[in-house]
Scaffold this motif. Structure first.
Motif, PDB file in Angstrom:
ATOM      1  N   ARG A 387     -16.809  -1.504 -34.456  1.00 52.26           N
ATOM      2  CA  ARG A 387     -17.702  -0.808 -35.378  1.00 52.26           C
ATOM      3  C   ARG A 387     -19.022  -0.448 -34.687  1.00 52.26           C
ATOM      4  NH1 ARG A 387     -17.689   0.183 -40.720  1.00 52.26           N
ATOM      5  NH2 ARG A 387     -15.574   0.783 -40.090  1.00 52.26           N
ATOM      6  N   ALA A 388     -19.514  -1.325 -33.817  1.00 54.37           N
ATOM      7  CA  ALA A 388     -20.736  -1.016 -33.064  1.00 54.37           C
ATOM      8  C   ALA A 388     -20.527   0.233 -32.208  1.00 54.37           C
ATOM      9  CB  ALA A 388     -21.135  -2.199 -32.203  1.00 54.37           C
ATOM     10  N   TRP A 389     -19.363   0.329 -31.575  1.00 53.21           N
ATOM     11  CA  TRP A 389     -19.048   1.517 -30.770  1.00 53.21           C
ATOM     12  C   TRP A 389     -19.030   2.767 -31.639  1.00 53.21           C
ATOM     13  CZ3 TRP A 389     -14.015   4.015 -31.043  1.00 53.21           C
ATOM     14  CH2 TRP A 389     -13.916   5.112 -30.170  1.00 53.21           C
ATOM     15  N   GLU A 390     -18.439   2.652 -32.819  1.00 55.53           N
ATOM     16  CA  GLU A 390     -18.404   3.800 -33.736  1.00 55.53           C
ATOM     17  C   GLU A 390     -19.815   4.244 -34.127  1.00 55.53           C
ATOM     18  OE1 GLU A 390     -14.283   3.516 -36.239  1.00 55.53           O
ATOM     19  OE2 GLU A 390     -15.847   2.081 -36.789  1.00 55.53           O
ATOM     20  N   LYS A 391     -20.750   3.312 -34.117  1.00 56.97           N
ATOM     21  CA  LYS A 391     -22.123   3.602 -34.496  1.00 56.97           C
ATOM     22  C   LYS A 391     -23.019   3.922 -33.292  1.00 56.97           C
ATOM     23  CE  LYS A 391     -22.186   0.860 -38.766  1.00 56.97           C
ATOM     24  NZ  LYS A 391     -22.838   1.850 -39.647  1.00 56.97           N
ATOM     25  N   ARG A 418     -32.997  -0.747 -31.801  1.00 55.28           N
ATOM     26  CA  ARG A 418     -31.915   0.087 -32.346  1.00 55.28           C
ATOM     27  C   ARG A 418     -30.563  -0.580 -32.164  1.00 55.28           C
ATOM     28  NH1 ARG A 418     -29.269   4.692 -30.004  1.00 55.28           N
ATOM     29  NH2 ARG A 418     -30.838   4.777 -28.338  1.00 55.28           N
ATOM     30  N   GLY A 419     -30.339  -1.157 -30.982  1.00 52.67           N
ATOM     31  CA  GLY A 419     -29.082  -1.845 -30.739  1.00 52.67           C
ATOM     32  C   GLY A 419     -28.892  -3.043 -31.653  1.00 52.67           C
ATOM     33  N   LEU A 420     -29.950  -3.816 -31.863  1.00 52.52           N
ATOM     34  CA  LEU A 420     -29.869  -4.976 -32.747  1.00 52.52           C
ATOM     35  C   LEU A 420     -29.600  -4.539 -34.182  1.00 52.52           C
ATOM     36  CD1 LEU A 420     -32.825  -7.089 -31.297  1.00 52.52           C
ATOM     37  CD2 LEU A 420     -30.378  -7.458 -30.925  1.00 52.52           C
ATOM     38  N   ASN A 421     -30.176  -3.420 -34.595  1.00 56.71           N
ATOM     39  CA  ASN A 421     -29.922  -2.896 -35.944  1.00 56.71           C
ATOM     40  C   ASN A 421     -28.453  -2.507 -36.107  1.00 56.71           C
ATOM     41  OD1 ASN A 421     -32.589  -3.216 -36.702  1.00 56.71           O
ATOM     42  ND2 ASN A 421     -33.167  -1.098 -36.251  1.00 56.71           N
ATOM     43  N   ILE A 422     -27.888  -1.908 -35.065  1.00 55.57           N
ATOM     44  CA  ILE A 422     -26.469  -1.522 -35.132  1.00 55.57           C
ATOM     45  C   ILE A 422     -25.591  -2.760 -35.248  1.00 55.57           C
ATOM     46  CG2 ILE A 422     -24.558  -0.529 -33.803  1.00 55.57           C
ATOM     47  CD1 ILE A 422     -26.546   1.548 -32.728  1.00 55.57           C
ATOM     48  N   ILE A 423     -25.913  -3.803 -34.491  1.00 59.97           N
ATOM     49  CA  ILE A 423     -25.124  -5.037 -34.582  1.00 59.97           C
ATOM     50  C   ILE A 423     -25.216  -5.621 -35.989  1.00 59.97           C
ATOM     51  CG2 ILE A 423     -24.938  -7.426 -33.773  1.00 59.97           C
ATOM     52  CD1 ILE A 423     -25.797  -6.427 -31.002  1.00 59.97           C
ATOM     53  N   GLU A 424     -26.411  -5.596 -36.578  1.00 61.65           N
ATOM     54  CA  GLU A 424     -26.545  -6.093 -37.952  1.00 61.65           C
ATOM     55  C   GLU A 424     -25.685  -5.271 -38.907  1.00 61.65           C
ATOM     56  OE1 GLU A 424     -29.910  -7.055 -41.376  1.00 61.65           O
ATOM     57  OE2 GLU A 424     -30.547  -6.382 -39.378  1.00 61.65           O
ATOM     58  N   GLU A 425     -25.685  -3.959 -38.744  1.00 60.24           N
ATOM     59  CA  GLU A 425     -24.856  -3.106 -39.600  1.00 60.24           C
ATOM     60  C   GLU A 425     -23.372  -3.410 -39.406  1.00 60.24           C
ATOM     61  OE1 GLU A 425     -25.964   0.833 -38.530  1.00 60.24           O
ATOM     62  OE2 GLU A 425     -28.045   0.614 -39.195  1.00 60.24           O
ATOM     63  N   ALA A 426     -22.971  -3.638 -38.155  1.00 63.75           N
ATOM     64  CA  ALA A 426     -21.570  -3.950 -37.873  1.00 63.75           C
ATOM     65  C   ALA A 426     -21.186  -5.296 -38.485  1.00 63.75           C
ATOM     66  CB  ALA A 426     -21.333  -3.959 -36.361  1.00 63.75           C
ATOM     67  N   LEU A 427     -22.072  -6.285 -38.390  1.00 58.42           N
ATOM     68  CA  LEU A 427     -21.810  -7.581 -39.018  1.00 58.42           C
ATOM     69  C   LEU A 427     -21.631  -7.425 -40.520  1.00 58.42           C
ATOM     70  CD1 LEU A 427     -24.409  -9.799 -37.093  1.00 58.42           C
ATOM     71  CD2 LEU A 427     -21.927 -10.149 -37.077  1.00 58.42           C
ATOM     72  N   ALA A 428     -22.478  -6.607 -41.123  1.00 56.61           N
ATOM     73  CA  ALA A 428     -22.384  -6.386 -42.567  1.00 56.61           C
ATOM     74  C   ALA A 428     -21.060  -5.727 -42.926  1.00 56.61           C
ATOM     75  CB  ALA A 428     -23.556  -5.527 -43.042  1.00 56.61           C
TER      76      ALA A 428
END
Length: 446
Positions: A387-391, A418-428
């Motif tokens: 999901r992180a890759w998709e984002k 920005r990268g940390l935000n993407i990881i948070e979104e992927a975790l969610a």
């Protein structure tokens, strides 16, 4: 994704499956700084840095210029027979920046794998002893010697034996998943006591040439040992005339907020093994050791036709200059502390995060199905990375469950955020079940 998928399909037809552990269908076209562009023109932020080999980022202008200028002069002449200046200058630089206030010498190779082989040969040559001690769940490379040292994957060992003789493995001090069932802070360092037990029962210490240790165990999931363990182990080595070797292939060149990982433990290794980030992506490895140890072997015990390639040496010299001029060691420490704080905050909101650990910009985020059992969450880790890759973030995992946070040290504050935000979104998304199981057919990891 049309061009990327075409390259992936062609790759499967002609490349051996033994040489890749896939995460997602990304075919790299270009890279700059902390950014990668794929064959279809999609742009990604890079949190992997080519397996921690690009500490100065993609195509750093100073490194590119050094490579171009050296290639225009001459690309190679084997140092097995002749001399060249870049080789000497790089050796001088490595002697200067590596820990240990004593005379040192350098031996060059092509990869961290052959450098690990070299450490085995050098230790045996100097001590006259046959045995080498390595650690369970260590990873050292893909040559026969480095595979023998490694103990992190059965697939590395299947069908290719016999491996090297006289290599013993002992438990690594893993405080999150202690092999002795203890808790750090209330234990009696049973992991160190086990070394004494081994010396008393099945590993004669007077037959041991060296202990080869990753100061932070990388592919096991960024496992940081207690300082008192490392100091105690080195003390035991000194008592028994055993060389202590710090394997810095993944953790070297500023990655951990120090020049080399072992510097977090206030000990001086007899030998350092260097690779990966040494030349910002160009093929090169090195052994740095006490001069008297280096005098123990003779040519051609550790020489390679392409070893110490002058273009790679020029890249390595430029790499060292960039790290110093841009204060990347300190930057790694500072940004690492920021990232660790963010992940610990996320751990307060996501039960999926069992542990956060590391030093500098070498961070492991251990995902678990249960904090009580600490069972590894392989599927969830794979889905988070996909999901992180998709984002738009290149993220990988190792040790079946540990997110690998090792971006280029030149990453900006805004890019890190920005990268940390993407990881948070992927975790969610993964926690909410929004990432389908079908992605597991693509993501393999390890």
């Amino acid at each position: 994704m049309e061009k990327c998928l075409a390259i992936v399909a062609a790759d499967k037809e002609v490349l051996s499956p033994a040489s890749r552990m896939p995460y997602y269908p990304l075919a790299v076209r270009s890279g700059h700084g902390s950014t990668v562009v794929d064959a279809d023109g999609n742009e990604y932020l890079d949190f992997l840095a080519s397996a921690a080999a690009l500490n100065t980022g993609h195509a750093h202008p100073k490194v590119v210029k050094a490579v171009q200028e050296q290639a225009a002069r001459f690309i190679h002449y084997t140092p097995a027979y002749m001399y060249h200046e870049p080789l000497v200058h790089l050796a001088q630089a490595l002697v200067r920046i590596t820990p240990g206030d004593f005379p040192k010498q350098v031996a060059f190779g092509l990869s961290g794998s052959d450098a690990n082989d070299g450490a085995i040969k050098l230790a045996r040559a100097y001590t006259g002893r046959p045995k080498i001690i390595s650690f369970i769940r260590s990873y050292h490379g893909s040559t026969y010697g480095s595979i023998t040292l490694s103990a992190v994957s059965l697939n590395m060992r299947r069908k290719i034996g016999p491996l090297l003789p006289e290599v013993e493995h002992i438990p690594y001090p893993d405080c999150y998943r202690c092999p002795f069932g203890q808790q750090h802070g209330s234990c009696s360092l049973e992991c160190l006591e086990y070394v004494r037990f081994a010396f008393a029962n099945y590993i004669p210490p007077d037959e041991v040439a060296a202990v080869i240790m990753e100061p932070i165990q990388g592919d096991a999931g960024i496992v940081v040992p207690p300082v008192e363990y490392v100091k105690g182990l080195v003390k035991l080595c000194r008592e028994h005339g055993i060389l202590f070797v710090s394997e810095e292939v993944q953790q070297g060149f500023g990655r951990t907020g120090r020049w080399f990982g072992i510097e977090h433990f206030d000990v001086e290794p007899d030998i350092l093994i260097l690779g990966k980030a040494i030349a910002s992506g160009m093929p090169l490895s090195a052994l740095v050791a006490r001069k008297e140890i280096m005098q123990a072997w003779e040519a051609p015990a550790h020489l390679f036709t392409m070893g110490g390639n002058p273009v790679s040496c020029a890249a390595a010299l430029a790499t060292i200059e960039v790290i110093e001029e841009e204060n990347l060691v300190e930057r790694s420490r500072t940004l690492g502390e920021q990232a660790m704080a963010r992940f610990r905050e996320l751990a307060g909101r996501y039960e999926l995060i069992g542990d956060v650990r590391g030093r500098g910009l070498s961070i492991g985020v251990d995902l678990v199905t249960s904090r009580a059992t600490r069972e590894r969450a392989y599927k969830e880790a794979a889905k988070v990375c996909y999901r992180a890759w998709e984002k738009g973030l290149l993220l990988s995992f190792f040790s079946n469950s540990v997110l690998r946070i090792q971006p280029p040290l030149v990453i900006t504050d805004a890019e890190l955020e920005r990268g940390l935000n993407i990881i948070e979104e992927a975790l969610a998304d993964v926690t909410a079940g929004r990432v389908p199981d079908e992605v597991l057919e693509t993501v393999k990891g390890w």
